[in-house]
Design an enzyme around this catalytic site. Structure first.
Site, PDB file in Angstrom:
ATOM      1  N   THR A  78       0.898  -1.149   0.000  1.00 18.37           N
ATOM      2  CA  THR A  78       0.000   0.000   0.000  1.00 18.37           C
ATOM      3  C   THR A  78       0.935   1.197   0.000  1.00 18.37           C
ATOM      4  OG1 THR A  78      -0.116   0.093   2.407  1.00 18.37           O
ATOM      5  CG2 THR A  78      -1.821  -1.202   1.321  1.00 18.37           C
ATOM      6  N   HIS A  79       0.554   2.255  -0.683  1.00 20.45           N
ATOM      7  CA  HIS A  79       1.430   3.432  -0.850  1.00 20.45           C
ATOM      8  C   HIS A  79       2.770   3.034  -1.483  1.00 20.45           C
ATOM      9  CE1 HIS A  79      -1.375   5.356   2.035  1.00 20.45           C
ATOM     10  NE2 HIS A  79      -1.275   4.192   2.662  1.00 20.45           N
ATOM     11  N   SER A  81      17.233  -1.330 -27.360  1.00 21.45           N
ATOM     12  CA  SER A  81      17.535   0.074 -27.582  1.00 21.45           C
ATOM     13  C   SER A  81      18.503   0.181 -28.742  1.00 21.45           C
ATOM     14  CB  SER A  81      18.163   0.650 -26.312  1.00 21.45           C
ATOM     15  OG  SER A  81      18.946   1.776 -26.636  1.00 21.45           O
ATOM     16  N   LYS A  85      19.841  -3.160 -23.162  1.00 18.95           N
ATOM     17  CA  LYS A  85      18.445  -2.911 -22.818  1.00 18.95           C
ATOM     18  C   LYS A  85      17.467  -3.952 -23.350  1.00 18.95           C
ATOM     19  CE  LYS A  85      16.858   0.249 -21.014  1.00 18.95           C
ATOM     20  NZ  LYS A  85      16.626   1.609 -21.494  1.00 18.95           N
ATOM     21  N   ASN A 132      13.379  -3.664 -23.178  1.00 19.81           N
ATOM     22  CA  ASN A 132      12.329  -2.771 -22.679  1.00 19.81           C
ATOM     23  C   ASN A 132      10.941  -3.403 -22.779  1.00 19.81           C
ATOM     24  OD1 ASN A 132      14.298  -0.770 -22.322  1.00 19.81           O
ATOM     25  ND2 ASN A 132      14.045  -0.052 -24.429  1.00 19.81           N
ATOM     26  N   GLU A 148       4.134  -0.715 -21.760  1.00 21.29           N
ATOM     27  CA  GLU A 148       4.274   0.747 -21.786  1.00 21.29           C
ATOM     28  C   GLU A 148       3.309   1.367 -22.797  1.00 21.29           C
ATOM     29  OE1 GLU A 148       8.451   2.301 -21.848  1.00 21.29           O
ATOM     30  OE2 GLU A 148       8.908   0.179 -21.719  1.00 21.29           O
ATOM     31  N   GLN A 202     -21.540  12.773 -37.447  1.00 26.91           N
ATOM     32  CA  GLN A 202     -20.610  12.064 -38.322  1.00 26.91           C
ATOM     33  C   GLN A 202     -19.253  11.899 -37.641  1.00 26.91           C
ATOM     34  OE1 GLN A 202     -20.863  12.564 -42.647  1.00 26.91           O
ATOM     35  NE2 GLN A 202     -18.815  13.454 -42.543  1.00 26.91           N
ATOM     36  N   LYS A 234     -17.627   8.580 -35.492  1.00 26.76           N
ATOM     37  CA  LYS A 234     -17.093   7.312 -35.998  1.00 26.76           C
ATOM     38  C   LYS A 234     -15.624   7.080 -35.724  1.00 26.76           C
ATOM     39  CE  LYS A 234     -20.745   7.284 -39.176  1.00 26.76           C
ATOM     40  NZ  LYS A 234     -21.184   8.542 -38.502  1.00 26.76           N
TER      41      LYS A 234
HETATM   42  N1  ARG Z   1     -22.442  10.275 -42.992  1.00 33.85           N
HETATM   43  C1  ARG Z   1     -23.520  10.659 -42.149  1.00 33.85           C
HETATM   44  C2  ARG Z   1     -23.144  10.357 -40.683  1.00 33.85           C
HETATM   45  O1  ARG Z   1     -22.191   9.754 -40.467  1.00 33.85           O
HETATM   46  C3  ARG Z   1     -24.746   9.904 -42.494  1.00 33.85           C
HETATM   47  C4  ARG Z   1     -26.006  10.605 -42.153  1.00 33.85           C
HETATM   48  C5  ARG Z   1     -26.120  11.836 -42.970  1.00 33.85           C
HETATM   49  N2  ARG Z   1     -27.377  12.462 -42.829  1.00 33.85           N
HETATM   50  C6  ARG Z   1     -27.622  13.657 -43.304  1.00 33.85           C
HETATM   51  N3  ARG Z   1     -28.804  14.122 -43.127  1.00 33.85           N
HETATM   52  N4  ARG Z   1     -26.691  14.367 -43.866  1.00 33.85           N
HETATM   53  O2  ARG Z   1     -23.800  10.762 -39.771  1.00 33.85           O
END
Ligand code: ARG
Length: 464
Positions: free
Chosen positions: A162-163, A284, A290, A292, A297, A329, A332
């Protein structure tokens, strides 16, 4: 009248009088990252088309043409022969355009009663659901690998900290089982998140629903969703399910990162508790000696990036009015990178766990330093009737004497020990040894080797 650039193929070009610049086109396009949604996009389209046909909204012939065209598109994408076009903005419009090229008007009918807004929300949910299922398998593999390591070292004694100061002796198996618990909760969290991911947005159309007599339950069943989203505005706009997924992913990485920190420390020659197989380490370019621990990491470093993606998505969502906005959009790339990072990390860690060599002697020697059994001596006195606070005080004095003499508590003679309490008898030496100390913590959750083996058996039964 058709505007002059309508030929180029923008789905909405009839409404506009001038094309967007190349820069704007590039800025607004998502195809180069969202094309990875293609298999889900096709699955969603096929379920939608089947429903349209069954409801009499499109003809059986159109449905058959869509199925045939989509089969070809799926294989074109799979073999890398699909011609992705920036001009067509995103994965949805690229696939729809190709479908129309292949099957004509049937392709143009596919979008009936649907919008890209509910389409993309569906695609991402299918993507996240598949990612959760992959991560579930990987968390399972990692836990199984850690169980093996724990089993081999159920009796191997190391200092518990601990610590970062030596606290009490524990077993290495117990230490590994702590991570098995953490990764077990991570798996539970992912399963819980999956329930909210697994609902169908399709049918919400752009935001308000559609005038066509659709059957959403049918589409949900075809795609394996547990239910439909019950409000069209919510269905197309909220990405809370993706945020929740990233939060669960960030916790996985946080656990991986804590473990990484320990592996790095333990592999330092200063500590020398473990070695990690060469295939997970690098050397290294300047220092020939070394080796590593690069993998742990990097995993520790990549945790920062996944945490960042969680914050990116929270921030993306917080200012958006209902319903869909183009901001979404931007969900993603953080999401995809989160999945890639977690999947690769778990895969490597499950493999690396089998490549850890435990240096039991170094661990045992370290546990002998730092008076790790002081609490055991105090507990011994308590069992003889001394109030705990007084026992604590007596042992603290004994430890101070040991520090002065440069020895361990177990090096003191019975006579010397009795100076701190006359209640101490010969049986104390069984208590002050490391094996006695760990074996005495023999209850659920304790470090006793017997309990570690029970814990391993319990988890193994859940996993197999
Ligand atoms: N490429 C758009 C997205 O990833 C798809 C939906 C687009 N819709 C629109 N009304 N422009 O969200």
């Amino acid at each position: 009248m058709t505007s002059q650039f309508a030929k180029k193929g923008e789905a909405w070009s009839a409404r506009f009088s001038e094309p967007v610049s190349d820069l704007v086109k590039r800025y607004t396009a998502s195809v180069f990252f969202d094309k990875r949604l293609a298999p889900h996009d096709i699955d969603g389209s096929l379920a939608h088309a089947a429903m349209l046909a069954r409801q009499g909204i499109i003809s059986a012939a159109d449905h058959a043409a869509i199925e045939q065209g989509m089969a070809q598109i799926r294989s074109e994408i799979a073999v890398g022969a699909f011609d992705w076009q920036l001009d067509l903005e995103d994965v949805h419009l690229n696939i729809e355009k190709r479908l129309t090229e292949l099957v004509g008007d049937a392709g143009k009918r596919l979008h009936t009663g649907r919008s890209r807004n509910d389409q993309v929300a569906t695609d991402i949910r299918l993507y996240v659901r598949a990612a959760i299922d992959d991560i579930d398998l990987l968390l399972r593999a990692l836990r199984l690998a850690l169980l093996d390591l724990a089993e081999q070292h159920a009796d191997t004694i190391m200092p518990g900290f601990t610590h970062l100061q030596v606290a009490q002796p524990i077993t290495f198996g117990h230490h590994m089982m702590a991570y098995v618990e953490m990764f077990g909760r991570d798996a539970e969290r992912m399963q819980d998140c999956r329930k909210r991911v697994n609902r169908l947005p399709l049918g919400a159309a752009a935001l308000a629903g559609t005038t066509f007599p659709i059957d959403r339950q049918q589409v949900a069943a075809a795609l394996g969703f547990d239910d439909v989203c019950h409000n069209s505005l919510d269905a197309v706009s909220d990405r809370d399910f993706a945020i929740e997924f990233c939060a669960a992913a960030a916790l996985i990485m946080t656990h991986v990162s804590r473990m990484s920190e320990e592996l790095v420390l333990w592999m330092s020659p200063r500590i020398g508790f473990i070695d990690i197989a060469d295939r997970f380490c690098t050397g290294s370019s300047i220092m020939p000696q070394k080796k590593n621990p690069d993998v742990p990491e990097l995993a520790r470093g990549k945790t920062g990036r996944v945490n960042g993606h969680l914050i990116a998505l929270l921030t993306l969502m917080k200012g958006q009015p209902l319903a869909y906005n183009k901001d979404n959009q931007e969900d993603k790339e953080p999401l995809f990178d989160t999945v890639d990072t977690v999947v690769d990390t778990l895969r490597i860690f499950a493999d690396m766990a089998g490549g850890i060599t435990v240096k039991a002697e170094a661990m045992g020697a370290a546990a002998l330093q730092g008076y790790a059994t002081a609490t055991d001596l105090a507990d011994y006195l308590v069992k003889k009737g001394v109030p705990f606070r007084d026992a604590h005080e007596a042992v603290a004095r004994a430890v101070r004497a040991c520090v002065d003499q440069g020895c361990d508590l177990s090096d003191l003679s019975l006579e010397e020990l009795r100076r701190y309490s006359p209640l101490i008898e010969l049986d104390i030496f069984g208590v002050l040894i490391l094996a006695g100390s760990v074996a005495a913590r023999d209850h659920v959750g304790g470090t006793a080797p017997r309990q570690v083996r029970l814990a391993i058996a319990r988890v193994r039964a859940q996993l197999t």
